[in-house]
Motif scaffolding. Sequence first.
Motif, PDB file in Angstrom:
ATOM      1  N   ASN A 126      37.666 -11.717  20.776  1.00  0.00           N
ATOM      2  CA  ASN A 126      37.748 -12.289  19.429  1.00  0.00           C
ATOM      3  C   ASN A 126      37.549 -13.801  19.551  1.00  0.00           C
ATOM      4  O   ASN A 126      38.474 -14.520  19.940  1.00  0.00           O
ATOM      5  N   PRO A 127      36.361 -14.322  19.223  1.00  0.00           N
ATOM      6  CA  PRO A 127      36.084 -15.757  19.396  1.00  0.00           C
ATOM      7  C   PRO A 127      36.858 -16.650  18.438  1.00  0.00           C
ATOM      8  O   PRO A 127      36.805 -17.883  18.579  1.00  0.00           O
ATOM      9  N   ASP A 128      37.579 -16.079  17.481  1.00  0.00           N
ATOM     10  CA  ASP A 128      38.339 -16.887  16.521  1.00  0.00           C
ATOM     11  C   ASP A 128      39.775 -17.151  16.969  1.00  0.00           C
ATOM     12  O   ASP A 128      40.553 -17.776  16.231  1.00  0.00           O
ATOM     13  N   LEU A 129      40.152 -16.676  18.151  1.00  0.00           N
ATOM     14  CA  LEU A 129      41.516 -16.878  18.635  1.00  0.00           C
ATOM     15  C   LEU A 129      41.810 -18.362  18.857  1.00  0.00           C
ATOM     16  O   LEU A 129      40.949 -19.132  19.279  1.00  0.00           O
ATOM     17  N   LYS A 130      43.059 -18.745  18.614  1.00  0.00           N
ATOM     18  CA  LYS A 130      43.544 -20.099  18.834  1.00  0.00           C
ATOM     19  C   LYS A 130      44.649 -20.071  19.901  1.00  0.00           C
ATOM     20  O   LYS A 130      45.153 -19.008  20.261  1.00  0.00           O
ATOM     21  N   PRO A 131      45.037 -21.231  20.420  1.00  0.00           N
ATOM     22  CA  PRO A 131      46.087 -21.244  21.456  1.00  0.00           C
ATOM     23  C   PRO A 131      47.435 -20.756  20.924  1.00  0.00           C
ATOM     24  O   PRO A 131      47.766 -20.954  19.745  1.00  0.00           O
ATOM     25  N   GLU A 132      48.190 -20.105  21.781  1.00  0.00           N
ATOM     26  CA  GLU A 132      49.600 -19.850  21.522  1.00  0.00           C
ATOM     27  C   GLU A 132      50.361 -21.154  21.785  1.00  0.00           C
ATOM     28  O   GLU A 132      50.061 -21.868  22.741  1.00  0.00           O
ATOM     29  N   LYS A 133      51.357 -21.465  20.971  1.00  0.00           N
ATOM     30  CA  LYS A 133      52.062 -22.741  21.092  1.00  0.00           C
ATOM     31  C   LYS A 133      53.553 -22.505  21.282  1.00  0.00           C
ATOM     32  O   LYS A 133      54.119 -21.567  20.715  1.00  0.00           O
ATOM     33  N   SER A 134      54.180 -23.383  22.068  1.00  0.00           N
ATOM     34  CA  SER A 134      55.590 -23.177  22.419  1.00  0.00           C
ATOM     35  C   SER A 134      56.389 -24.461  22.272  1.00  0.00           C
ATOM     36  O   SER A 134      55.848 -25.575  22.269  1.00  0.00           O
ATOM     37  N   LEU A 135      57.702 -24.279  22.169  1.00  0.00           N
ATOM     38  CA  LEU A 135      58.660 -25.372  22.172  1.00  0.00           C
ATOM     39  C   LEU A 135      59.864 -24.918  22.973  1.00  0.00           C
ATOM     40  O   LEU A 135      60.359 -23.803  22.783  1.00  0.00           O
ATOM     41  N   ASN A 162      56.919 -29.298  24.542  1.00  0.00           N
ATOM     42  CA  ASN A 162      56.102 -28.247  23.944  1.00  0.00           C
ATOM     43  C   ASN A 162      54.978 -27.874  24.894  1.00  0.00           C
ATOM     44  O   ASN A 162      54.681 -28.597  25.856  1.00  0.00           O
ATOM     45  N   GLY A 163      54.363 -26.728  24.666  1.00  0.00           N
ATOM     46  CA  GLY A 163      53.304 -26.253  25.555  1.00  0.00           C
ATOM     47  C   GLY A 163      52.339 -25.359  24.809  1.00  0.00           C
ATOM     48  O   GLY A 163      52.491 -25.102  23.607  1.00  0.00           O
ATOM     49  N   PHE A 164      51.336 -24.866  25.529  1.00  0.00           N
ATOM     50  CA  PHE A 164      50.383 -23.950  24.919  1.00  0.00           C
ATOM     51  C   PHE A 164      49.742 -23.078  25.975  1.00  0.00           C
ATOM     52  O   PHE A 164      49.710 -23.425  27.160  1.00  0.00           O
TER      53      PHE A 164
END
Length: 607
Positions: free
Chosen positions: A425-434, A408-410
Amino acid sequence: MIRTRLTMGLMLTTALAAPALAQDSQPYQLDEIVIYHGALEPQSSDKTAQAVTVLSRNELERSGQTRLANLIAQSPGVGILSRGPMGAQTGFTIRGVSQNYVKVMVDGIDVSDPSAPQVLPDLGRFNTFNYDRVEIMRGSQSAVYGGQAVAGVINLDTPRPTEDGVSQSVKFELGSYHTANAAYNFGWKKGDDELAIQLSKVYTAGFSAADKKNGNTEKDGYRADRVSLRAQKRISDNLLIGFNGFAQNDRGEFDNGFSSPPTDSNEYTVHKERGGRLFAKFATGPLDHELGLTYYTTSRWYPVYDYGYEGKRRKLDWKASTDLGPGRVTFGADRTLETYTGTYVTGDVLTADTGVFGEYAFSPMDGVNVTASARHDDHSDFGGNTTGRLGVTWQADAATLLRASVGNGFRAPSGYELYDGYAGNPDLKPEKSLSYDLGVERDFGAHKLTATLFHIEVDDLIDYSNTTYSYYQTSGTAKRQGLELGLKGPISSTVSYSLGYTYLDSKNPDGLSAGSTWNSAFGRHTLTAGIDAQVTDKLTLAADMRVVTDRQSQPDYGLLNAQMTYDLGNDKEAYLRIENLTDTDYQLWPGYGTSGRAAYVGLRARF
C-alpha cells in the motif's frame, strides 16, 4: 509439580538475599564505570537517563547461554518469541513492543533485514560466542538512531584486544541435540592500532520446531559459519582510520507454519549475510569528527519452493562534536538507501532517508546532567518526520541517582508493506510513538536497587487486512506501561545474587488482526533470579530462574538453568551447563516447541 519446585526455589533465593541487605560492608566488587551508547556521544552510567542493561564478556560466559535470545531473556522488560530450536525464526519484545520497533546493531552496523515484510532482526541466528558485550537500551531512541528505534536498541560488540601485544582465545562446546559450537579469536594491539579476527562455527541437529506434543518428530537442524574482522590504524595524532565487518553463511530448517497447529515439513532456508563499515576519526580546530560508510546485505533462499529475497542497506554518516559553554554539542547528518528484491518482485524496490541531528549534553549544576537530542528525517516516500528526546539525571546523594526521559519516535513502513505486488500500500505513513521513563538507582552498601516506571504509546499502526489482503493504517492507539525492578549484591564474600521483576500492562486498539505483533503473548508478570557461588578457589556454581505469568492466550511457565565452572589454571576453564533443569513443557509461540532438559559441556581458554 514443576511450578511448585520453581516457586520454592525462588523463595529460597529471595530468602537468602534478604538478610544481605543489612550488610553494609562486603568484600564484593561493585559495578565498573560502564559507557552506554544511548546518546550521540557515549555517556557514563551516572549521566545517561536511559534504562540500560549491559552484559560484559564475563557475564556472558557466566550465563553459559549459547543463544543470544536466551541470554537477553533474563534482562528487564525482554520477552522471547521463538518458533523452535536455534536457527528458527525468533522474535522478541521490549516492554511488550515487538522486534519490528527495535534496532539491532553489530559493531555499529544495522542488521535488520530490509527484505522482510517488516524491517526487523531475527535473533534465531545470533550466537553468544560471537560477542563480548551486549547493551540493551529500553525506551525510544529514534532521536539518536532514527526510525524503528521506538522500543529500544540492542548493541552487540565483537571481541577486541584490550592490552598491547598478541592475544588469542578459543571457546568450544558440545551438548544435547548433537550440538557443537566453536569460536577462535585473534587479537593484536599496539597503542591505538589494533587487529581483531574471529572465526566461528555452530552445528545442531535441533528438535522439531513444530511442537512434538502435537505428533511432530522431525528434527529441525541449523548450521552456521561466521567470520568477523576489525582493524584500525593511527595515521597521525589527528587521524584514526578503521574497518569492521562480518560475513555469515547459515542453513536452518523449519516447519509448516501455515497449518494450525504447525506441522512437520522438510523446508529450510539458505541465508547469507555480509556487513562492513569504514570509519575515520579526525579533528579540525575545536571539532572532533567521525565519518562512516556502511554496507549491509542479506539474502534468504527457500530451495523447496524455489524463491527468495535479498535486501541491501548503504549508509553514509558524519558527526562532529565540540565543547560549548557548560556542556558538549554534537551534530551531523546521514543518508541511508535500502533496497529489496525477490522472486516475485519486479526490479529493485528503493527507499531513501536523509537525516540531520543534533544533541547537547550539559550539567547545569552539580549532580545534574541534561541531554537534549533532536533529529529530522526526510523519507523518499512520505516526507519529513521530526523526533526529539530529553533526558535528565540527578545524583540526589552519594547513594541515590534519579533518571527521567521523554521522547518520541517513528517506524517507517517497509518496502514490502509499501510496494509488494500483492499486499503493498503506497499510501502508508509512519507509525508514531511517545514514551516516558522515570527511574531511580539506590545503593544499600554493596547492594543496588533499581526501579523504572515506563509508558509508551504508538499511533497509526500498520496492520494486514484479511479482507482486502493488503496493508492498511489503523485508527486508535496501542499502549504499554509498567514497572521494572532490579536488586543485586552479595550474600557473602563468595556468593552473590540478582533479582528482577517486570510488570507490564497493555492496551490495543480494536480490530487488529490475529497476526499483528501487538497481539504477541508476553507476560504481565516476569520474575527473574540468579545466584553465583564460589564454592572453592577452582569451582563456581550458578543458577538462574525465569517465571512468566499472565500471558494472555498462553499458559504460564517457569525455567531453571544451572552451570558449574571449574578453573583449570593458566586462563583455562571447563564448564557444564544444564538448561531447563526441571524439564518444563512450555511454548514461546503458539504451536512451536522448546527445548526440554539439555546438557552442554565446554572449554574456554585464553593465551
